[in-house]
Design a protein around this motif. Sequence first.
Motif, PDB file in Angstrom:
ATOM      1  N   MET A  86       1.065  -1.366  -0.223  1.00 16.36           N
ATOM      2  CA  MET A  86      -0.022  -0.049   0.001  1.00 16.36           C
ATOM      3  C   MET A  86       0.920   1.205  -0.087  1.00 16.36           C
ATOM      4  SD  MET A  86      -3.284  -1.138   0.010  1.00 16.36           S
ATOM      5  CE  MET A  86      -4.092   0.336   0.408  1.00 16.36           C
ATOM      6  N   ALA A  87       0.585   2.278  -0.906  1.00 15.86           N
ATOM      7  CA  ALA A  87       1.259   3.507  -1.156  1.00 15.86           C
ATOM      8  C   ALA A  87       0.674   4.362   0.021  1.00 15.86           C
ATOM      9  CB  ALA A  87       1.668   3.929  -2.491  1.00 15.86           C
ATOM     10  N   GLU A  88       1.081   5.132   0.695  1.00 19.10           N
ATOM     11  CA  GLU A  88       0.337   5.953   1.597  1.00 19.10           C
ATOM     12  C   GLU A  88       0.888   7.352   1.566  1.00 19.10           C
ATOM     13  OE1 GLU A  88      -0.632   4.772   5.579  1.00 19.10           O
ATOM     14  OE2 GLU A  88      -0.230   2.752   5.219  1.00 19.10           O
ATOM     15  N   ALA A  89       0.169   8.467   1.456  1.00 19.58           N
ATOM     16  CA  ALA A  89       0.727   9.929   1.305  1.00 19.58           C
ATOM     17  C   ALA A  89      -0.632  10.768   1.288  1.00 19.58           C
ATOM     18  CB  ALA A  89       1.460  10.061  -0.119  1.00 19.58           C
ATOM     19  N   ALA A  90      -0.187  11.856   1.940  1.00 20.89           N
ATOM     20  CA  ALA A  90      -1.220  12.950   2.188  1.00 20.89           C
ATOM     21  C   ALA A  90      -2.631  12.306   2.671  1.00 20.89           C
ATOM     22  CB  ALA A  90      -1.447  13.485   0.719  1.00 20.89           C
ATOM     23  N   GLY A  91      -2.507  11.322   3.611  1.00 17.82           N
ATOM     24  CA  GLY A  91      -3.837  10.784   4.134  1.00 17.82           C
ATOM     25  C   GLY A  91      -4.620  10.077   3.482  1.00 17.82           C
ATOM     26  N   ALA A  92      -3.968   9.485   2.219  1.00 17.07           N
ATOM     27  CA  ALA A  92      -4.578   8.437   1.303  1.00 17.07           C
ATOM     28  C   ALA A  92      -3.883   7.230   1.183  1.00 17.07           C
ATOM     29  CB  ALA A  92      -5.115   9.160  -0.048  1.00 17.07           C
ATOM     30  N   ARG A  93      -4.464   6.302   0.727  1.00 15.83           N
ATOM     31  CA  ARG A  93      -3.787   4.904   0.568  1.00 15.83           C
ATOM     32  C   ARG A  93      -4.181   4.476  -0.783  1.00 15.83           C
ATOM     33  NH1 ARG A  93      -4.942   0.722   3.840  1.00 15.83           N
ATOM     34  NH2 ARG A  93      -2.905   0.108   4.474  1.00 15.83           N
ATOM     35  N   VAL A  94      -3.420   3.896  -1.497  1.00 14.73           N
ATOM     36  CA  VAL A  94      -3.356   3.127  -2.758  1.00 14.73           C
ATOM     37  C   VAL A  94      -2.784   1.756  -3.030  1.00 14.73           C
ATOM     38  CG1 VAL A  94      -1.851   4.618  -4.207  1.00 14.73           C
ATOM     39  CG2 VAL A  94      -4.115   3.236  -5.308  1.00 14.73           C
ATOM     40  N   PRO A  95      -3.314   0.617  -3.379  1.00 19.11           N
ATOM     41  CA  PRO A  95      -2.297  -0.558  -3.699  1.00 19.11           C
ATOM     42  C   PRO A  95      -1.718  -0.055  -4.858  1.00 19.11           C
ATOM     43  CG  PRO A  95      -4.912  -1.092  -3.772  1.00 19.11           C
ATOM     44  CD  PRO A  95      -4.846   0.401  -3.781  1.00 19.11           C
ATOM     45  N   VAL A  96      -0.321  -0.742  -4.898  1.00 23.16           N
ATOM     46  CA  VAL A  96       0.791  -0.809  -5.855  1.00 23.16           C
ATOM     47  C   VAL A  96       1.234  -2.132  -5.882  1.00 23.16           C
ATOM     48  CG1 VAL A  96       1.195   1.900  -5.428  1.00 23.16           C
ATOM     49  CG2 VAL A  96       2.531   0.101  -4.408  1.00 23.16           C
ATOM     50  N   ARG A  97       1.933  -2.387  -7.110  1.00 20.15           N
ATOM     51  CA  ARG A  97       2.577  -3.307  -7.217  1.00 20.15           C
ATOM     52  C   ARG A  97       4.053  -2.844  -7.999  1.00 20.15           C
ATOM     53  NH1 ARG A  97      -0.635  -7.353  -8.017  1.00 20.15           N
ATOM     54  NH2 ARG A  97       0.530  -8.796  -9.109  1.00 20.15           N
ATOM     55  N   VAL A  98       5.274  -3.546  -7.171  1.00 18.74           N
ATOM     56  CA  VAL A  98       6.510  -3.117  -7.105  1.00 18.74           C
ATOM     57  C   VAL A  98       7.433  -4.280  -7.819  1.00 18.74           C
ATOM     58  CG1 VAL A  98       8.438  -2.326  -5.865  1.00 18.74           C
ATOM     59  CG2 VAL A  98       6.353  -1.597  -5.203  1.00 18.74           C
ATOM     60  N   PHE A  99       8.265  -3.864  -8.825  1.00 16.06           N
ATOM     61  CA  PHE A  99       9.034  -4.620  -9.628  1.00 16.06           C
ATOM     62  C   PHE A  99      10.503  -4.119  -9.364  1.00 16.06           C
ATOM     63  CE2 PHE A  99       4.971  -4.607 -11.731  1.00 16.06           C
ATOM     64  CZ  PHE A  99       4.934  -6.274 -11.789  1.00 16.06           C
ATOM     65  N   LEU A 100      11.329  -4.842  -8.836  1.00 22.36           N
ATOM     66  CA  LEU A 100      12.757  -4.664  -8.622  1.00 22.36           C
ATOM     67  C   LEU A 100      13.522  -5.192  -9.554  1.00 22.36           C
ATOM     68  CD1 LEU A 100      13.231  -4.983  -4.641  1.00 22.36           C
ATOM     69  CD2 LEU A 100      12.654  -3.027  -5.860  1.00 22.36           C
ATOM     70  N   PRO A 101      14.481  -4.318 -10.267  1.00 15.53           N
ATOM     71  CA  PRO A 101      15.260  -5.186 -11.236  1.00 15.53           C
ATOM     72  C   PRO A 101      16.476  -6.012 -10.745  1.00 15.53           C
ATOM     73  CG  PRO A 101      16.073  -2.703 -10.659  1.00 15.53           C
ATOM     74  CD  PRO A 101      14.734  -3.133  -9.945  1.00 15.53           C
ATOM     75  N   SER A 102      16.730  -6.798 -11.350  1.00 11.00           N
ATOM     76  CA  SER A 102      17.698  -8.089 -11.016  1.00 11.00           C
ATOM     77  C   SER A 102      19.369  -7.414 -11.398  1.00 11.00           C
ATOM     78  CB  SER A 102      17.567  -9.401 -11.682  1.00 11.00           C
ATOM     79  OG  SER A 102      17.740  -9.062 -12.909  1.00 11.00           O
ATOM     80  N   GLY A 103      19.394  -6.223 -11.854  1.00  9.10           N
ATOM     81  CA  GLY A 103      20.559  -6.006 -12.322  1.00  9.10           C
ATOM     82  C   GLY A 103      21.645  -5.072 -11.487  1.00  9.10           C
ATOM     83  N   GLY A 104      21.053  -5.047 -10.157  1.00 14.07           N
ATOM     84  CA  GLY A 104      21.987  -4.344  -9.147  1.00 14.07           C
ATOM     85  C   GLY A 104      20.899  -3.073  -8.840  1.00 14.07           C
ATOM     86  N   ALA A 105      21.829  -1.969  -8.149  1.00 18.91           N
ATOM     87  CA  ALA A 105      21.259  -0.749  -7.768  1.00 18.91           C
ATOM     88  C   ALA A 105      20.591  -0.147  -8.917  1.00 18.91           C
ATOM     89  CB  ALA A 105      22.496   0.209  -7.380  1.00 18.91           C
ATOM     90  N   PRO A 106      19.270   0.194  -8.729  1.00 18.50           N
ATOM     91  CA  PRO A 106      18.420   0.743  -9.748  1.00 18.50           C
ATOM     92  C   PRO A 106      18.807   2.080 -10.111  1.00 18.50           C
ATOM     93  CG  PRO A 106      17.003   0.807  -7.608  1.00 18.50           C
ATOM     94  CD  PRO A 106      18.500   0.075  -7.495  1.00 18.50           C
ATOM     95  N   ARG A 107      18.667   2.442 -11.340  1.00 14.84           N
ATOM     96  CA  ARG A 107      19.041   3.822 -11.796  1.00 14.84           C
ATOM     97  C   ARG A 107      17.815   4.976 -11.408  1.00 14.84           C
ATOM     98  NH1 ARG A 107      18.890   1.849 -17.460  1.00 14.84           N
ATOM     99  NH2 ARG A 107      21.182   2.392 -17.423  1.00 14.84           N
ATOM    100  N   GLY A 108      16.606   4.529 -11.204  1.00 17.17           N
ATOM    101  CA  GLY A 108      15.527   5.277 -11.125  1.00 17.17           C
ATOM    102  C   GLY A 108      14.398   4.380 -10.847  1.00 17.17           C
ATOM    103  N   VAL A 109      13.078   5.326 -10.866  1.00 19.79           N
ATOM    104  CA  VAL A 109      11.754   4.485 -10.505  1.00 19.79           C
ATOM    105  C   VAL A 109      10.892   4.974 -11.688  1.00 19.79           C
ATOM    106  CG1 VAL A 109      10.124   4.173  -8.693  1.00 19.79           C
ATOM    107  CG2 VAL A 109      12.445   4.468  -8.269  1.00 19.79           C
ATOM    108  N   HIS A 110      10.267   4.105 -12.086  1.00 17.00           N
ATOM    109  CA  HIS A 110       9.281   4.605 -13.099  1.00 17.00           C
ATOM    110  C   HIS A 110       7.760   4.286 -12.740  1.00 17.00           C
ATOM    111  CE1 HIS A 110       7.201   5.071 -17.244  1.00 17.00           C
ATOM    112  NE2 HIS A 110       6.746   4.065 -17.121  1.00 17.00           N
ATOM    113  N   LEU A 111       6.991   5.204 -12.619  1.00 17.43           N
ATOM    114  CA  LEU A 111       5.361   4.844 -12.194  1.00 17.43           C
ATOM    115  C   LEU A 111       4.615   4.613 -13.528  1.00 17.43           C
ATOM    116  CD1 LEU A 111       3.329   4.850 -10.154  1.00 17.43           C
ATOM    117  CD2 LEU A 111       3.099   7.533 -10.405  1.00 17.43           C
TER     118      LEU A 111
END
Length: 326
Positions: A60-85
């Motif tokens: 669950m992502a939580e911000a500004a008093g609200a919540r929403v389900p999210v699905r998170v994919f981590l790359p397998s190639g080490g430290a990620p260069r960024g985050v894409h929504l």
Amino acid sequence: MRFALEDLFADVPAEQVAEARAFYRARVAGRGPASFDELEAVRARRSAPPAADPPAAEEMAEAAGARVPVRVFLPSGGAPRGVHLDIHGGGFYMDTAAHGDIRNRALAEELNSVVVSVDYRLAPEHPWPAAPDDCETAALWLAEQAGGRFGTSRLTIGGSSAGATLALATLLRLRDRRSRDASSSPDEAVPASRYADAVSRFAGAALQFGTYDLSALTPAGRRIADEYFIEAYVGHVPARDRTLPDISPLYADLTGLPPVLLVVGAEDVLLEDNLTLAGRLSAAGNDVELHLYPAVPHGFTGHPTALASTALAGIGSWLRERLSRP
């Protein structure tokens, strides 16, 4: 100055264009549900989405008093260069974030970045503004948490069709949040310093064939005016008010946005509005790039053609470049 539409086409091999033309000649064009009963029937027939490997982490992502389900994919190639929504399409009334798992797992590896998809609420059970509320929550969560959670605060956003509409509406909300917070009552206000300038965290937005006018005032808007998805999403909003930027981003003040990539096909029913948006974004001083592909209709990047693969590779390359910049 005069130019032909062909002058704007992306450079793609002639054989890919020929293959795409043949594919669409043989393909029976679909249509969306025309009523709530049809929508329920289509939803019931949808098979469960295939699981990605490795699978998404659900939270669950939580911000500004609200919540929403999210699905998170981590790359397998080490430290990620960024985050894409990622914001999925489906006319505001169909599909789920899970239906994009295979694509988002591949995107995480391609970009060597975290990919987060948001499971926003669907119309007509949850009409506007539920979907943009949820997308804003996910974006604020990333703006606040990405650095600590994933080791990078470099963000991008994207979506296709309704997802592109919601992605642009989300950026506009983030840009305008400081003034909205300032106008809230003291008991309700979120401290402006916490989420101020959240839009500046986003290095780019990749928008595929969005629906940017739901008011039926533009040529493309008039073509889709009788579609049920509009009734489901904003049927409770008087027609005169559907030019609100949160509903129809084409009418927004478009200044102060991150770089934008617009992807659309020459046979898309929404072509004119995508071209108009490109012009308005540029006139507002933004960095905007248009990838216009010949011979293809709405939704083409989800179809099994070589031209679609070329377009997706272009989107991936564009996102990698934005995520890699210092």
